[in-house]
Design a protein around this motif. Structure first.
Motif, PDB file in Angstrom:
ATOM      1  N   LEU A  75      25.208 -13.252  -3.065  1.00  0.00           N
ATOM      2  CA  LEU A  75      24.690 -12.245  -4.003  1.00  0.00           C
ATOM      3  C   LEU A  75      23.194 -12.034  -3.796  1.00  0.00           C
ATOM      4  O   LEU A  75      22.696 -10.902  -3.904  1.00  0.00           O
ATOM      5  N   ALA A  76      22.471 -13.111  -3.509  1.00  0.00           N
ATOM      6  CA  ALA A  76      21.034 -12.990  -3.242  1.00  0.00           C
ATOM      7  C   ALA A  76      20.788 -12.184  -1.974  1.00  0.00           C
ATOM      8  O   ALA A  76      19.830 -11.400  -1.901  1.00  0.00           O
ATOM      9  N   ASP A  77      21.646 -12.351  -0.960  1.00  0.00           N
ATOM     10  CA  ASP A  77      21.525 -11.546   0.254  1.00  0.00           C
ATOM     11  C   ASP A  77      21.704 -10.064  -0.059  1.00  0.00           C
ATOM     12  O   ASP A  77      20.966  -9.209   0.445  1.00  0.00           O
ATOM     13  N   ASP A  78      22.705  -9.750  -0.894  1.00  0.00           N
ATOM     14  CA  ASP A  78      22.948  -8.358  -1.268  1.00  0.00           C
ATOM     15  C   ASP A  78      21.757  -7.785  -2.023  1.00  0.00           C
ATOM     16  O   ASP A  78      21.291  -6.671  -1.746  1.00  0.00           O
ATOM     17  N   LEU A  79      21.271  -8.539  -2.995  1.00  0.00           N
ATOM     18  CA  LEU A  79      20.119  -8.102  -3.780  1.00  0.00           C
ATOM     19  C   LEU A  79      18.901  -7.888  -2.887  1.00  0.00           C
ATOM     20  O   LEU A  79      18.194  -6.873  -3.009  1.00  0.00           O
ATOM     21  N   ALA A  80      18.649  -8.825  -1.995  1.00  0.00           N
ATOM     22  CA  ALA A  80      17.492  -8.708  -1.100  1.00  0.00           C
ATOM     23  C   ALA A  80      17.605  -7.470  -0.230  1.00  0.00           C
ATOM     24  O   ALA A  80      16.606  -6.772   0.008  1.00  0.00           O
ATOM     25  N   ALA A  81      18.811  -7.180   0.252  1.00  0.00           N
ATOM     26  CA  ALA A  81      18.997  -6.015   1.119  1.00  0.00           C
ATOM     27  C   ALA A  81      18.687  -4.726   0.372  1.00  0.00           C
ATOM     28  O   ALA A  81      17.999  -3.834   0.903  1.00  0.00           O
ATOM     29  N   VAL A  82      19.170  -4.604  -0.867  1.00  0.00           N
ATOM     30  CA  VAL A  82      18.902  -3.406  -1.662  1.00  0.00           C
ATOM     31  C   VAL A  82      17.416  -3.311  -1.995  1.00  0.00           C
ATOM     32  O   VAL A  82      16.798  -2.246  -1.897  1.00  0.00           O
ATOM     33  N   ALA A  83      16.829  -4.440  -2.380  1.00  0.00           N
ATOM     34  CA  ALA A  83      15.415  -4.448  -2.750  1.00  0.00           C
ATOM     35  C   ALA A  83      14.525  -4.149  -1.547  1.00  0.00           C
ATOM     36  O   ALA A  83      13.563  -3.376  -1.647  1.00  0.00           O
ATOM     37  N   ASP A  84      14.834  -4.745  -0.399  1.00  0.00           N
ATOM     38  CA  ASP A  84      14.016  -4.517   0.795  1.00  0.00           C
ATOM     39  C   ASP A  84      14.142  -3.075   1.270  1.00  0.00           C
ATOM     40  O   ASP A  84      13.160  -2.460   1.694  1.00  0.00           O
ATOM     41  N   ARG A  85      15.329  -2.536   1.202  1.00  0.00           N
ATOM     42  CA  ARG A  85      15.562  -1.165   1.659  1.00  0.00           C
ATOM     43  C   ARG A  85      14.775  -0.162   0.828  1.00  0.00           C
ATOM     44  O   ARG A  85      14.286   0.845   1.338  1.00  0.00           O
ATOM     45  N   SER A  86      14.644  -0.441  -0.461  1.00  0.00           N
ATOM     46  CA  SER A  86      13.976   0.496  -1.373  1.00  0.00           C
ATOM     47  C   SER A  86      12.509   0.163  -1.589  1.00  0.00           C
ATOM     48  O   SER A  86      11.781   0.948  -2.198  1.00  0.00           O
ATOM     49  N   GLY A  87      12.065  -1.001  -1.121  1.00  0.00           N
ATOM     50  CA  GLY A  87      10.688  -1.417  -1.367  1.00  0.00           C
ATOM     51  C   GLY A  87      10.441  -1.863  -2.793  1.00  0.00           C
ATOM     52  O   GLY A  87       9.319  -1.764  -3.306  1.00  0.00           O
ATOM     53  N   ALA A  88      11.474  -2.386  -3.447  1.00  0.00           N
ATOM     54  CA  ALA A  88      11.343  -2.801  -4.847  1.00  0.00           C
ATOM     55  C   ALA A  88      10.389  -3.984  -4.982  1.00  0.00           C
ATOM     56  O   ALA A  88      10.449  -4.931  -4.204  1.00  0.00           O
ATOM     57  N   THR A  89       9.529  -3.909  -5.979  1.00  0.00           N
ATOM     58  CA  THR A  89       8.619  -5.020  -6.285  1.00  0.00           C
ATOM     59  C   THR A  89       8.947  -5.642  -7.639  1.00  0.00           C
ATOM     60  O   THR A  89       8.299  -6.597  -8.048  1.00  0.00           O
ATOM     61  N   ARG A  90       9.952  -5.080  -8.321  1.00  0.00           N
ATOM     62  CA  ARG A  90      10.338  -5.584  -9.638  1.00  0.00           C
ATOM     63  C   ARG A  90      11.861  -5.655  -9.697  1.00  0.00           C
ATOM     64  O   ARG A  90      12.542  -4.918  -8.982  1.00  0.00           O
ATOM     65  N   ALA A  91      12.374  -6.527 -10.533  1.00  0.00           N
ATOM     66  CA  ALA A  91      13.824  -6.682 -10.631  1.00  0.00           C
ATOM     67  C   ALA A  91      14.218  -6.954 -12.069  1.00  0.00           C
ATOM     68  O   ALA A  91      13.496  -7.630 -12.819  1.00  0.00           O
ATOM     69  N   VAL A  92      15.372  -6.425 -12.440  1.00  0.00           N
ATOM     70  CA  VAL A  92      15.998  -6.714 -13.729  1.00  0.00           C
ATOM     71  C   VAL A  92      17.392  -7.246 -13.433  1.00  0.00           C
ATOM     72  O   VAL A  92      18.178  -6.595 -12.730  1.00  0.00           O
ATOM     73  N   GLY A  93      17.705  -8.435 -13.933  1.00  0.00           N
ATOM     74  CA  GLY A  93      19.016  -9.022 -13.720  1.00  0.00           C
ATOM     75  C   GLY A  93      19.685  -9.334 -15.043  1.00  0.00           C
ATOM     76  O   GLY A  93      19.040  -9.826 -15.971  1.00  0.00           O
ATOM     77  N   VAL A  94      20.985  -9.053 -15.114  1.00  0.00           N
ATOM     78  CA  VAL A  94      21.772  -9.312 -16.320  1.00  0.00           C
ATOM     79  C   VAL A  94      22.831 -10.364 -16.001  1.00  0.00           C
ATOM     80  O   VAL A  94      23.630 -10.181 -15.075  1.00  0.00           O
ATOM     81  N   SER A  95      22.820 -11.471 -16.731  1.00  0.00           N
ATOM     82  CA  SER A  95      23.844 -12.509 -16.618  1.00  0.00           C
ATOM     83  C   SER A  95      23.990 -12.976 -15.172  1.00  0.00           C
ATOM     84  O   SER A  95      23.087 -13.588 -14.616  1.00  0.00           O
TER      85      SER A  95
END
Length: 261
Positions: A75-95
């Motif tokens: 799941l962390a790999d998936d999140l990192a891929a989406v975040a890296d692709r978009s250049g995200a510097t912030r994250a919101v996670g639920v549960s």
């Protein structure tokens, strides 16, 4: 017509469904919880500035469901891929999404400047009985076709017959009938989400953790433990179901924290 979802490829070969709203910087990525979806996380970002990237975790929506077992490292790999692709510097996670954010931070403590964790799942591999019962109830309801009764606990009793409550239950029922529940989801808690929670102390950004007293699926004690590990700001609501009863306050807390300079 509003924004449309798209399928994006990741470096590790798992196609994920995402939705991008807003414009400009900064960019915030949103990770939903188990059996959740993009629609359920969008209200949390309604007042957050910049671009907002919502995605369906593997096994949800149109995102791929590769063979299991799955781990929070996946799941962390998936999140990192989406975040890296978009250049995200912030994250919101639920549960479950909050636990995947923590797994990524344990690996890359400088990945995000700010994170918000709402009703975080335990990081030590344990699960409250209520959380296990919820997943079992949903699986049984999918098999029997009687989903409505299984979903009703997600809505406060006095709101289930309101227009908003009925619309929510209808949307959730349609979503689960369409997407199902990947059997691989059961394998996630065979190992801790974060094997070494002490690694979270290396996080150099700012974090806000939000919990609710009386939430049996997401005990407030878990929020307190995660906040302590991250050195985060902590707010515990005095009752559960805040997405229904305190939605405006919840959105304001998230946006005020993330939008601050």
């Amino acid at each position: 017509m509003g924004p449309q979802t798209e399928l994006v490829d990741t470096p590790h070969g798992v196609r994920l469904e995402q939705l991008v709203t807003g414009a400009g910087d900064p960019v915030t990525v949103f990770a939903h919880g188990l059996a959740g979806d993009i629609a359920g996380t969008r209200p949390l970002g309604s007042a957050v500035t910049g671009r907002r990237v919502f995605f369906h975790q593997r096994g949800h929506g149109r995102s791929a469901a590769p063979p299991g077992p799955w781990t929070f490292a996946d799941l962390a790999d998936d999140l990192a891929a989406v975040a890296d692709r978009s250049g995200a510097t912030r994250a919101v996670g639920v549960s479950m999404g909050a636990a995947s954010v923590c797994r990524l931070l344990a690996r890359r403590p400088d990945r995000f400047a700010r994170v918000v964790l709402f009703l975080p799942a335990p990081l030590d591999g344990t699960r409250p009985a209520a959380a296990q019962d919820r997943l079992a109830r949903l699986r049984a309801a999918l098999e029997s076709g009687e989903l409505r009764a299984a979903l009703e606990p997600e809505v406060p009793r006095d709101l289930r017959d309101t227009a908003a409550g009925l619309a929510y239950l209808r949307q959730r029922e349609q979503q689960l009938r369409r997407d199902g529940l990947a059997p691989q989801l059961d394998t996630l808690w065979q190992a801790p989400a974060v094997p070494d929670e002490a690694a979270l102390r290396a996080f150099g950004g700012r974090a806000l953790v939000l919990g609710c007293a009386g939430d049996e699926v997401h005990p407030a004690a878990v929020a307190e433990r995660v906040a302590a590990r991250l050195g985060a700001e902590l707010h515990v609501y005095d009752q559960p179901d805040v997405l229904w009863t305190r939605r405006r306050d919840l959105r304001e807390r998230i946006s005020t924290f993330l939008n601050a300079h």
